[in-house]
Design a protein around this motif. Structure first.
Motif, short mmCIF file in Angstrom:
data_model
loop_
_atom_site.label_atom_id
_atom_site.label_comp_id
_atom_site.label_asym_id
_atom_site.label_seq_id
_atom_site.Cartn_x
_atom_site.Cartn_y
_atom_site.Cartn_z
N HIS A 2 0.76 -0.85 -0.01
CA HIS A 2 -0.06 -0.06 0.11
C HIS A 2 0.82 1.27 0.01
N LYS A 3 0.33 2.14 -0.78
CA LYS A 3 1.18 3.61 -0.96
C LYS A 3 0.54 4.58 -0.04
N PHE A 4 1.50 5.51 0.64
CA PHE A 4 1.17 6.34 1.47
C PHE A 4 1.78 7.56 1.12
N ILE A 5 1.26 8.83 1.39
CA ILE A 5 2.12 9.93 1.07
C ILE A 5 2.28 10.86 2.59
N LEU A 6 3.50 11.53 2.53
CA LEU A 6 3.51 11.98 3.77
C LEU A 6 2.80 13.39 3.76
N LYS A 7 2.01 13.57 4.74
CA LYS A 7 1.09 14.83 4.94
C LYS A 7 2.12 16.10 5.26
N SER A 30 6.26 9.59 -1.02
CA SER A 30 5.58 8.31 -1.12
C SER A 30 6.46 7.28 -0.44
N TYR A 32 5.82 3.11 1.10
CA TYR A 32 5.05 1.99 0.88
C TYR A 32 5.23 1.09 2.09
N TYR A 33 3.94 0.79 2.46
CA TYR A 33 3.85 -0.04 3.91
C TYR A 33 4.42 -1.51 3.48
N SER A 35 4.03 -4.78 4.48
CA SER A 35 2.85 -5.54 5.03
C SER A 35 3.59 -7.11 5.65
N TYR A 46 8.10 1.11 6.57
CA TYR A 46 7.73 1.74 5.19
C TYR A 46 9.06 1.47 4.50
#
Length: 122
Positions: A2-7, A30, A32-33, A35, A46
């Protein structure tokens, strides 16, 4: 994965010295978790992909091959008042980075006033 973006910007610490930040990841990076890695010590792993320009493998390489197969992660942390004060003395921060750090990390006007009061008069 899963991809996440730093806020907001996050400070980077190394495993060797968890007391001094070495730089920041800007907002929008970006991550990526991973898992496959499950930890019960209060952190998650990540993955960040980086491109390195001019990282040839010859004698002039900026990289050194390692026989150590273990993972040596860096640590990302939210930026608190004390870390922000250190960063203002040691890192160039853009107005945008500073604004994001203040908004996303709960830095108060009183915190900023304390930081400014503690700055040396150069």
């Amino acid at each position: 994965m899963h991809k996440f973006i730093l806020k907001s910007p996050m400070v980077i610490f190394t495993e060797k010295d968890k007391t001094l930040p070495c730089f920041i990841f800007p907002k929008g990076v970006s991550v990526y978790y991973d898992s496959d890695s499950k930890y019960f010590d209060g952190f998650s792993r990540y993955i960040v992909y980086v491109n390195i320009s001019d990282a040839d493998t010859g004698d002039n390489s900026i990289l050194e091959k390692s026989s150590d197969k273990s993972i040596s992660p860096v640590w990302l942390h939210k930026i608190d008042k004390d870390t922000l004060e250190f960063m203002l003395h040691n890192f160039p921060l853009s107005k945008n980075d500073l604004s994001l750090i203040i908004k996303e990390n709960g830095i108060t006007k009183d915190d900023l006033a304390d930081i400014i009061r503690n700055m040396p008069d150069d």
